[in-house]
Design a protein around this motif. Structure first.
Motif, PDB file in Angstrom:
ATOM      1  N   GLY A   1      44.763  93.583 106.272  1.00 19.34           N
ATOM      2  CA  GLY A   1      45.364  94.103 107.505  1.00 19.34           C
ATOM      3  C   GLY A   1      46.791  93.613 107.685  1.00 19.34           C
ATOM      4  N   ASP A   2      47.214  93.494 108.943  1.00 20.11           N
ATOM      5  CA  ASP A   2      48.567  93.008 109.216  1.00 20.11           C
ATOM      6  C   ASP A   2      48.738  91.572 108.723  1.00 20.11           C
ATOM      7  N   TYR A   3      47.652  90.802 108.803  1.00 19.71           N
ATOM      8  CA  TYR A   3      47.666  89.419 108.340  1.00 19.71           C
ATOM      9  C   TYR A   3      46.443  89.170 107.451  1.00 19.71           C
ATOM     10  N   ALA A   4      46.628  88.293 106.478  1.00 21.25           N
ATOM     11  CA  ALA A   4      45.507  87.836 105.656  1.00 21.25           C
ATOM     12  C   ALA A   4      45.304  86.350 105.926  1.00 21.25           C
ATOM     13  N   VAL A   5      44.074  85.962 106.241  1.00 20.91           N
ATOM     14  CA  VAL A   5      43.727  84.559 106.439  1.00 20.91           C
ATOM     15  C   VAL A   5      42.977  84.116 105.192  1.00 20.91           C
ATOM     16  N   VAL A   6      43.635  83.322 104.366  1.00 24.22           N
ATOM     17  CA  VAL A   6      43.090  82.941 103.064  1.00 24.22           C
ATOM     18  C   VAL A   6      42.590  81.505 103.108  1.00 24.22           C
TER      19      VAL A   6
ATOM     20  N   SER B   1      50.444  91.505 118.810  1.00 28.56           N
ATOM     21  CA  SER B   1      49.971  92.483 119.800  1.00 28.56           C
ATOM     22  C   SER B   1      48.448  92.489 119.787  1.00 28.56           C
ATOM     23  N   ALA B   2      47.867  93.086 120.792  1.00 29.78           N
ATOM     24  CA  ALA B   2      46.409  93.145 120.874  1.00 29.78           C
ATOM     25  C   ALA B   2      45.808  93.964 119.740  1.00 29.78           C
ATOM     26  N   GLN B   3      46.612  94.802 119.111  1.00 29.12           N
ATOM     27  CA  GLN B   3      46.132  95.668 118.026  1.00 29.12           C
ATOM     28  C   GLN B   3      46.339  95.054 116.627  1.00 29.12           C
ATOM     29  N   THR B   4      46.859  93.843 116.582  1.00 29.91           N
ATOM     30  CA  THR B   4      47.094  93.191 115.287  1.00 29.91           C
ATOM     31  C   THR B   4      45.781  93.025 114.530  1.00 29.91           C
ATOM     32  N   THR B   5      45.792  93.348 113.241  1.00 27.23           N
ATOM     33  CA  THR B   5      44.571  93.254 112.427  1.00 27.23           C
ATOM     34  C   THR B   5      44.646  92.073 111.461  1.00 27.23           C
ATOM     35  N   PHE B   6      43.484  91.470 111.242  1.00 24.75           N
ATOM     36  CA  PHE B   6      43.373  90.320 110.340  1.00 24.75           C
ATOM     37  C   PHE B   6      42.268  90.552 109.314  1.00 24.75           C
ATOM     38  N   THR B   7      42.483  90.037 108.132  1.00 25.94           N
ATOM     39  CA  THR B   7      41.463  90.035 107.087  1.00 25.94           C
ATOM     40  C   THR B   7      41.161  88.586 106.731  1.00 25.94           C
ATOM     41  N   VAL B   8      39.900  88.206 106.828  1.00 25.56           N
ATOM     42  CA  VAL B   8      39.479  86.833 106.542  1.00 25.56           C
ATOM     43  C   VAL B   8      38.843  86.806 105.153  1.00 25.56           C
ATOM     44  N   MET B   9      39.310  85.910 104.297  1.00 23.16           N
ATOM     45  CA  MET B   9      38.836  85.907 102.915  1.00 23.16           C
ATOM     46  C   MET B   9      38.790  84.504 102.314  1.00 23.16           C
TER      47      MET B   9
END
Length: 328
Positions: free
Chosen positions: A261-266, A197-205
Motif C-alpha cells: 500500500g502507501d506504506y510497508a511495515v517490514v 490521511s484517514a485513507q492511508t493504506t499499510f501493508t504489514v509483512m
C-alpha cells in the motif's frame, strides 16, 4: 476343672459372634476405603469445569486459583497480558517472549519449557498451567495442575484483557489499562494526522525461512495496532487475500508489489535480516512506489510480534516515530 456343655456352647457362640462382627467391620472399612479411593480417582480424572466466569473460548480444568503464584504458560500470545495484570509467569515457551523488549527482565528468572516436557513441568510444581486449545498435551497437563485452556482468536486483543481480568479478579486493572490505551491511541492519531490521511493504506509483512508473509488485524506484527486501534486501511488485495481469509498469506517476491500500500511495515530481526536484505536488493522491490517514496517502515520483529498490552504500549511510540522519520 469341668467345662459345662452350656458354658462351652455359650463361649463358642460368643467367640463366633465376635469373629463375625470383626470380619464384617473389616469388610465395611474396606468398602469405605474403596469407595473413598474410587471417589478420589473419579474426581481427579473427570476434568470438571470450575466455577469460573463463562467466556467464549475459555475452559477451566481443576480448581483454577484466583491468585496463582506460579504459572506455567504455553499460550505465549498472552504472556504480556499476564505480566501486565501482575500474574507471575514462571515459565515461557518461545524465545520471542524472552527476547521481547516489551517484557524487559520480567522473564529473566523464568524457565523455558514446552508442553512435551511433562517431568520438568511437574518439577516446577505450578499452581496453574495455561495452554492453547490446540495443545496436543492437554490431557497430560491436566494431571499435573489446574489448566486454563484458551482458544486462540476466540476474542480480539482488547477483549482478551477484559477476559483475563475477570478470570483473575483484576477487572479494575484491566479497565485502567484499556482506558489508558484509548487515550494514547487518540493522542497518536491526532499527532499523525498531519502526516497521514484517514485513507492511508499499510501493508504489514515479515519473513520466514526466506519466504514473505503478509498479515491482517489478528496475527500480531503490528496488525492490531495499525488496522484496528489506529484505524488505517489495508490495500484492496491485502483485504481480499489476507484479512478476509486466514489473516496471513504467503506471497512470492515476484508479486509482492501487488500487495504493497502507501506504506510497508517490514518486521525484521537478527534471524530474518538476510531475507529482508535480499528483497531490498531486488528490482521488483525497488520499483514499488512506496519504496521509491521512502515509505517503508522497518520495525523490530521482536517488539511487534505480539499484541498484548505491554507490547502495544511500546509499539505505538515506535510506530509514530517511524512514520515521522519516513516523512522528514
Amino acid at each position: 476343672y469341668e467345662i459345662q456343655a452350656s458354658d462351652w456352647s455359650s463361649d463358642v457362640c460368643s467367640s463366633d459372634l465376635t469373629v463375625i462382627t470383626l470380619f464384617l467391620a473389616v469388610l465395611a472399612l474396606a468398602a469405605c476405603s474403596n469407595a473413598s479411593s474410587s471417589k478420589k480417582e473419579t474426581s481427579s480424572d473427570s476434568s470438571q469445569l470450575s466455577s469460573k466466569p463463562k467466556i467464549k473460548g475459555f475452559s477451566y480444568y481443576g480448581d483454577v486459583p484466583k491468585n496463582p503464584k506460579k504459572v506455567v504458560n504455553f499460550a505465549y500470545s498472552y504472556t504480556g497480558y499476564l505480566l501486565k495484570l501482575g500474574i507471575k509467569v514462571s515459565s515461557y515457551s518461545l524465545d520471542l517472549e524472552k527476547d521481547s523488549p516489551a517484557f524487559g527482565d520480567q522473564l529473566k528468572k523464568a524457565k523455558q519449557l514446552t508442553s512435551d516436557d511433562t517431568e520438568a513441568i511437574a518439577a516446577q510444581e505450578p499452581d496453574l498451567i495455561i495452554a492453547f486449545s490446540t495443545d496436543k498435551n492437554l490431557d497430560k497437563l491436566k494431571k499435573i495442575a489446574p489448566v486454563l485452556v484458551i482458544e486462540y482468536a476466540s476474542s480480539n486483543y482488547l477483549d482478551m484483557m477484559t477476559h483475563l481480568g475477570k478470570v483473575f479478579g483484576k477487572e479494575d486493572q484491566a479497565q485502567k489499562w484499556l482506558s489508558s490505551w484509548k487515550a494514547k491511541v487518540a493522542k497518536a492519531k491526532k499527532d499523525l494526522s498531519s502526516q497521514l490521511s484517514a485513507q492511508t493504506t499499510f501493508t504489514v509483512m515479515d519473513f520466514y525461512d526466506k519466504n514473505i508473509f503478509l498479515y491482517g488485524n489478528n496475527w500480531g506484527r503490528g496488525g492490531e495496532l495499525i488496522y484496528d486501534s489506529l484505524g488505517y486501511k489495508a490495500p484492496e488485495k491485502v483485504q481480499t487475500d489476507v484479512i478476509d481469509k486466514d489473516g496471513w498469506f504467503g506471497v512470492s517476491q515476484e508479486v509482492i508489489g501487488d500487495y504493497i500500500g502507501d506504506y510497508a511495515v517490514v518486521n525484521v530481526n537478527q534471524s530474518t535480516k538476510e531475507a529482508a536484505a535480499s528483497l531490498k536488493e531486488s528490482d521488483v522491490w525497488k520499483n514499488i512506489p512506496a519504496v521509491q517514496k521512502g515509505q517503508v517502515l522497518e520495525v523490530d520483529y521482536n517488539l511487534f510480534y505480539f499484541s498484548d498490552p505491554m507490547s502495544l504500549d511500546k509499539q505505538l511510540p515506535a510506530f509514530v516515530k517511524a512514520v515521522k522519520k519516513a516523512n522528514q
